[in-house]
Design a protein around this motif. Structure first.
Motif, PDB file in Angstrom:
ATOM      1  N   PRO A  85       0.790  -1.237   0.000  1.00  0.00           N
ATOM      2  CA  PRO A  85       0.000   0.000   0.000  1.00  0.00           C
ATOM      3  C   PRO A  85       0.824   1.290   0.000  1.00  0.00           C
ATOM      4  O   PRO A  85       0.421   2.283  -0.588  1.00  0.00           O
ATOM      5  CB  PRO A  85      -0.838  -0.093   1.287  1.00  0.00           C
ATOM      6  CG  PRO A  85      -0.622  -1.440   1.838  1.00  0.00           C
ATOM      7  CD  PRO A  85       0.473  -2.120   1.103  1.00  0.00           C
ATOM      8  N   LYS A  86       1.975   1.291   0.662  1.00  0.00           N
ATOM      9  CA  LYS A  86       2.762   2.524   0.747  1.00  0.00           C
ATOM     10  C   LYS A  86       3.368   2.915  -0.602  1.00  0.00           C
ATOM     11  O   LYS A  86       3.601   4.087  -0.861  1.00  0.00           O
ATOM     12  CB  LYS A  86       3.885   2.368   1.777  1.00  0.00           C
ATOM     13  CG  LYS A  86       3.398   2.369   3.212  1.00  0.00           C
ATOM     14  CD  LYS A  86       4.559   2.326   4.172  1.00  0.00           C
ATOM     15  CE  LYS A  86       4.043   2.363   5.603  1.00  0.00           C
ATOM     16  NZ  LYS A  86       5.144   2.303   6.595  1.00  0.00           N
ATOM     17  N   VAL A  87       3.636   1.949  -1.439  1.00  0.00           N
ATOM     18  CA  VAL A  87       4.276   2.228  -2.722  1.00  0.00           C
ATOM     19  C   VAL A  87       3.258   2.265  -3.854  1.00  0.00           C
ATOM     20  O   VAL A  87       3.283   3.145  -4.707  1.00  0.00           O
ATOM     21  CB  VAL A  87       5.376   1.172  -3.029  1.00  0.00           C
ATOM     22  CG1 VAL A  87       5.912   1.346  -4.441  1.00  0.00           C
ATOM     23  CG2 VAL A  87       6.497   1.271  -2.022  1.00  0.00           C
ATOM     24  N   SER A  88       2.352   1.293  -3.865  1.00  0.00           N
ATOM     25  CA  SER A  88       1.353   1.210  -4.930  1.00  0.00           C
ATOM     26  C   SER A  88      -0.003   0.877  -4.312  1.00  0.00           C
ATOM     27  O   SER A  88      -0.388  -0.292  -4.215  1.00  0.00           O
ATOM     28  CB  SER A  88       1.773   0.134  -5.940  1.00  0.00           C
ATOM     29  OG  SER A  88       0.998   0.199  -7.089  1.00  0.00           O
ATOM     30  N   PRO A  89      -0.735   1.903  -3.861  1.00  0.00           N
ATOM     31  CA  PRO A  89      -1.945   1.681  -3.060  1.00  0.00           C
ATOM     32  C   PRO A  89      -3.078   0.940  -3.752  1.00  0.00           C
ATOM     33  O   PRO A  89      -3.950   0.406  -3.084  1.00  0.00           O
ATOM     34  CB  PRO A  89      -2.385   3.104  -2.674  1.00  0.00           C
ATOM     35  CG  PRO A  89      -1.590   4.035  -3.498  1.00  0.00           C
ATOM     36  CD  PRO A  89      -0.417   3.311  -4.057  1.00  0.00           C
TER      37      PRO A  89
END
Length: 196
Positions: free
Chosen positions: A93-97
Motif C-alpha cells: 500500500p505505501k508504494v502502490s496503493p
C-alpha cells in the motif's frame, strides 16, 4: 546519449558494449545535485533492459519478442481487472496503493496461459509456463520499482508525454523488468531462434 549508447552496444562485442552501456549513468550521476543514486540505478536498468530487448529481437526473432510482450501485457491487464473485481489485501500500500494480491496472482495465471500456448505451438516444453510466470513476476517488480522511484523523488508521473497515464515510463516499467530478467536468464533457456 542513452539511445546512442544502446545502439552502439548492439554492434560491438560484449566486452566493449558494457562500458558504453554504463557510461550514460556515470555522466548523469556527475551532473545531478540530488537523487543521484536513484538516477544512476534506473539509468543502468533502463539501458540494460533496452539492450536485452534488442538481443531478444536479434537472437531469437519477432515471435519470441511477441511472447515477451504478451506476458507483460496479459500480466498487467488481467491483474488490473482481477484486482478491481476481486479486491482483497493490498500488495504494497505505501508504494502502490491500488495493487492487490488478487490482481498480482491473477497476472501470474494470465502469464502461465500465455506460456502454455507458446509451449504447445513452439515445442519448447512446459517449462516455458514457469518461465512465463517468473517473467510476469519480474514485470511486476519493474512496475513496483518505478512506483517506488517516483515516491522517492516526490513526483506523481514519470513524464507529461502521455497525460493521465502516469507518464511514458509507466507504460514500459513492466517491460523493463521482464526484459532485464530475460537478459539475465536467457543464456539458461532452451529457446529456439526464429519463431515466426
Amino acid at each position: 546519449l542513452v539511445g546512442g549508447a544502446t545502439l552502439a552496444a548492439m554492434y560491438l562485442p560484449i566486452g566493449f558494449a558494457l562500458p558504453i552501456l554504463l557510461a550514460p549513468a556515470m555522466v548523469g550521476f556527475g551532473q545531478l545535485e540530488k537523487h543521484r543514486t536513484v538516477f544512476m540505478c534506473f539509468t543502468v536498468l533502463i539501458v540494460l533492459a533496452g539492450f536485452g530487448l534488442a538481443q531478444v529481437r536479434d537472437d531469437f526473432g519477432f515471435g519470441w519478442m511477441m511472447w515477451l510482450v504478451l506476458v507483460v501485457v496479459v500480466t498487467d491487464v488481467v491483474g488490473y481487472f482481477a484486482g478491481r473485481a476481486i479486491g482483497g489485501p493490498k500488495f504494497w500500500p505505501k508504494v502502490s496503493p491500488k495493487k492487490t494480491w488478487s490482481g498480482t496472482a491473477a497476472g501470474w495465471v494470465g502469464a502461465a496461459i500465455v506460456g502454455m500456448l507458446f509451449s504447445i505451438n513452439t515445442g519448447v516444453g512446459y517449462q516455458l509456463v514457469g518461465v512465463s510466470i517468473a517473467m510476469s513476476m519480474a514485470s511486476q517488480m519493474g512496475d513496483i520499482a518505478e512506483s517506488g522511484m517516483k515516491r522517492r523523488v516526490g513526483v506523481k508521473d514519470s513524464s507529461n508525454l502521455i497525460p493521465g497515464h502516469g507518464g511514458l515510463l509507466d507504460r514500459f516499467d513492466g517491460m523493463l523488468g521482464a526484459a532485464l530478467f530475460l537478459l539475465i536468464i536467457g543464456q539458461f533457456l532452451a529457446i529456439t531462434p526464429g519463431l515466426n
